[in-house]
Design a protein around this motif. Structure first.
Motif, PDB file in Angstrom:
ATOM      1  N   ILE A   1      39.628  32.136  32.580  1.00  0.00           N
ATOM      2  CA  ILE A   1      38.560  33.048  33.022  1.00  0.00           C
ATOM      3  C   ILE A   1      37.459  33.213  31.978  1.00  0.00           C
ATOM      4  CG2 ILE A   1      39.935  34.316  34.696  1.00  0.00           C
ATOM      5  CD1 ILE A   1      40.450  36.450  32.671  1.00  0.00           C
ATOM      6  N   GLY A   2      37.386  32.285  31.011  1.00  0.00           N
ATOM      7  CA  GLY A   2      36.186  32.255  30.173  1.00  0.00           C
ATOM      8  C   GLY A   2      36.345  32.475  28.689  1.00  0.00           C
TER       9      GLY A   2
ATOM     10  N   ARG B   1      36.698  41.919  26.906  1.00  0.00           N
ATOM     11  CA  ARG B   1      37.745  41.797  27.916  1.00  0.00           C
ATOM     12  C   ARG B   1      37.247  40.923  29.062  1.00  0.00           C
ATOM     13  NH1 ARG B   1      37.310  46.607  25.563  1.00  0.00           N
ATOM     14  NH2 ARG B   1      39.177  47.722  24.840  1.00  0.00           N
ATOM     15  N   PHE B   2      38.016  39.892  29.386  1.00  0.00           N
ATOM     16  CA  PHE B   2      37.623  38.939  30.420  1.00  0.00           C
ATOM     17  C   PHE B   2      38.405  39.218  31.692  1.00  0.00           C
ATOM     18  CE2 PHE B   2      36.300  37.068  26.535  1.00  0.00           C
ATOM     19  CZ  PHE B   2      35.190  36.306  26.834  1.00  0.00           C
ATOM     20  N   ASP B   3      37.680  39.312  32.789  1.00  0.00           N
ATOM     21  CA  ASP B   3      38.302  39.546  34.090  1.00  0.00           C
ATOM     22  C   ASP B   3      37.925  38.396  35.008  1.00  0.00           C
ATOM     23  OD1 ASP B   3      39.741  40.709  36.068  1.00  0.00           O
ATOM     24  OD2 ASP B   3      38.632  42.602  36.092  1.00  0.00           O
ATOM     25  N   TYR B   4      38.548  38.369  36.178  1.00  0.00           N
ATOM     26  CA  TYR B   4      38.246  37.315  37.145  1.00  0.00           C
ATOM     27  C   TYR B   4      36.846  37.507  37.709  1.00  0.00           C
ATOM     28  CZ  TYR B   4      43.150  36.073  36.903  1.00  0.00           C
ATOM     29  OH  TYR B   4      44.363  35.654  36.456  1.00  0.00           O
ATOM     30  N   PRO B   5      36.145  36.422  38.013  1.00  0.00           N
ATOM     31  CA  PRO B   5      34.794  36.535  38.554  1.00  0.00           C
ATOM     32  C   PRO B   5      34.771  37.361  39.838  1.00  0.00           C
ATOM     33  CG  PRO B   5      35.310  34.246  37.999  1.00  0.00           C
ATOM     34  CD  PRO B   5      36.588  35.016  37.900  1.00  0.00           C
ATOM     35  N   ASP B   6      33.793  38.247  39.943  1.00  0.00           N
ATOM     36  CA  ASP B   6      33.660  39.020  41.177  1.00  0.00           C
ATOM     37  C   ASP B   6      32.877  38.182  42.195  1.00  0.00           C
ATOM     38  OD1 ASP B   6      30.893  39.242  40.661  1.00  0.00           O
ATOM     39  OD2 ASP B   6      31.158  41.133  39.596  1.00  0.00           O
ATOM     40  N   PRO B   7      32.797  38.646  43.454  1.00  0.00           N
ATOM     41  CA  PRO B   7      32.127  37.839  44.485  1.00  0.00           C
ATOM     42  C   PRO B   7      30.705  37.425  44.147  1.00  0.00           C
ATOM     43  CG  PRO B   7      33.417  39.560  45.522  1.00  0.00           C
ATOM     44  CD  PRO B   7      33.483  39.827  44.043  1.00  0.00           C
ATOM     45  N   SER B   8      29.947  38.303  43.469  1.00  0.00           N
ATOM     46  CA  SER B   8      28.565  37.931  43.126  1.00  0.00           C
ATOM     47  C   SER B   8      28.544  36.820  42.086  1.00  0.00           C
ATOM     48  CB  SER B   8      27.802  39.162  42.611  1.00  0.00           C
ATOM     49  OG  SER B   8      28.381  39.648  41.404  1.00  0.00           O
TER      50      SER B   8
END
Length: 373
Positions: free
Chosen positions: A86-87, A188-195
């Protein structure tokens, strides 16, 4: 063979040696010297980020970190946490690219570096370098992590930037968490949101259809979509396939831990008063799994109305089926959900939904769902 004298010590090297007074700019990896008891630096190929855009506001964070480092005399610590894919690696490489542009050596610490005495070795390295720890909590257990506390405290009189990536934050020494005196930044890296999914796919897939965007955005809202999965979508879309045709065959589900099998059934649905049905095939877990299989996704186009000419208006939907289990001859479900993503041209549209999922006739089981979205 070369013989190098340092103080009262002699170092024998098998090849011709070149002595320099400083570490040249470049990328290096610390490797365990084995029986020699010494750590060594091995030069690596520099990573070239290229001109591809970076999504999710990453560049702004890079600018804050690097400006803080250059504007202050002391060392700087940066913690990067989050699941794989996730980056974190891309972000660390962006920092590495900045370091190369500013003639700053980058030193990588990973599984090849060993753990014994590594903090002392790092402290012997010159100042104004970037030290990157890959999967820190994996390569150093709780006891091994203790040796870095004083190093990150800035006790050394050498200024450096320390970058640490972790997948499981709970495995990081508690004296490094929420301690900005040691590690000033925690990204903090999270999963990509819809946008972000839309932005990423729109860049990598020329003329991507609204239907494929809607399916990808719906998937990201219901499950953990990382950049590995997005790259798989990009590959299939650029090959000429539509996501609705290949989504179920991609290796993007949660890891298989228990025996499972396909269950065929019929999804009967009513949307805005228009009723239809779709034959589907989903995965189900065997009876020894108390939770049941999650994230079965079935994509389809459904009629939601008619236009002025009497032609059908269709919109993409995804049915999400959770907790599918087989016990003897019975199939059970814990959740059935329908999701639609509105396009920007019709943000106010609402769809009245109801659906029933029926398994094979000899395994009578059903789950009803209704909602207004």
């Amino acid at each position: 063979m070369s013989v190098i004298k340092s103080g009262n010590e002699y170092l024998f090297l098998p090849n011709e040696a070149e002595v320099t007074k400083e570490l040249p700019a470049g990328t290096y990896r610390v490797v365990d010297g084995g029986m020699s008891g010494r750590h060594l630096l091995r030069q690596e190929e520099e990573f070239v980020l290229g001109d591809q855009p970076v999504f999710g506001g990453r560049q702004e964070k890079i600018d804050v970190i690097t400006e803080t480092y250059t504007s202050n005399p002391e060392s700087l610590g940066v913690l990067l946490s989050g699941d794989k894919g996730i980056g974190k690696t891309l972000f660390s490489r962006m920092l590495s690219t900045w370091a190369h542009a500013h003639k700053t050596p980058v030193v990588i610490i990973d599984s090849e570096s060993g753990s014994r005495g590594i903090a002392n070795y790092i402290d012997e390295l010159p100042e104004n370098i970037m030290v990157m720890f890959d999967e820190f909590e994996k390569n150093f257990d709780e006891e091994d992590q203790q040796q870095f506390l004083s190093l990150f405290d800035g006790m050394s009189n050498k200024k450096r930037m320390y970058v640490i990536t972790v997948n499981y934050l709970n495995d990081l020494n508690s004296f490094m968490r929420e301690r900005p005196g040691r590690l000033l930044f925690h990204i903090r890296f999270d999963y990509p949101d819809p946008s972000e999914v839309e932005e990423y796919l729109s860049y990598h897939v020329k003329n991507i259809s609204k239907e494929n965007l809607s399916i990808a955005k719906a998937l990201s809202s219901m499950s953990s979509v990382n950049y590995d999965i997005l790259n798989a979508m990009v590959k299939m879309l650029n090959t000429g396939f539509d996501l609705k045709d290949v989504l179920g065959d991609l290796n993007i589900a949660t890891p298989d831990r228990l025996p499972s099998k396909h269950i065929t059934g019929v999804l009967e649905y009513t949307i805005n008063g228009f009723t239809d049905k779709k034959d589907i095939s989903v995965w189900a877990d065997m009876e020894d799994n108390a939770l049941g299989r999650d994230n079965n996704l079935v994509s389809f186009n459904a009629k939601v109305g008619t236009d002025e000419d009497g032609d059908d208006i269709e919109r993409p939907f995804i049915a999400k089926v959770n907790g599918i289990k087989i016990s003897g001859q019975n199939v059970t479900f814990s959740e059935l959900r329908l999701v639609n993503y509105h396009s920007e041209t019709e943000p106010e549209n609402k769809y009245s939904l109801s659906a029933t999922l029926i398994a094979e006739p000899d395994k009578v089981s059903r789950m009803d769902y209704s909602s207004l979205i």
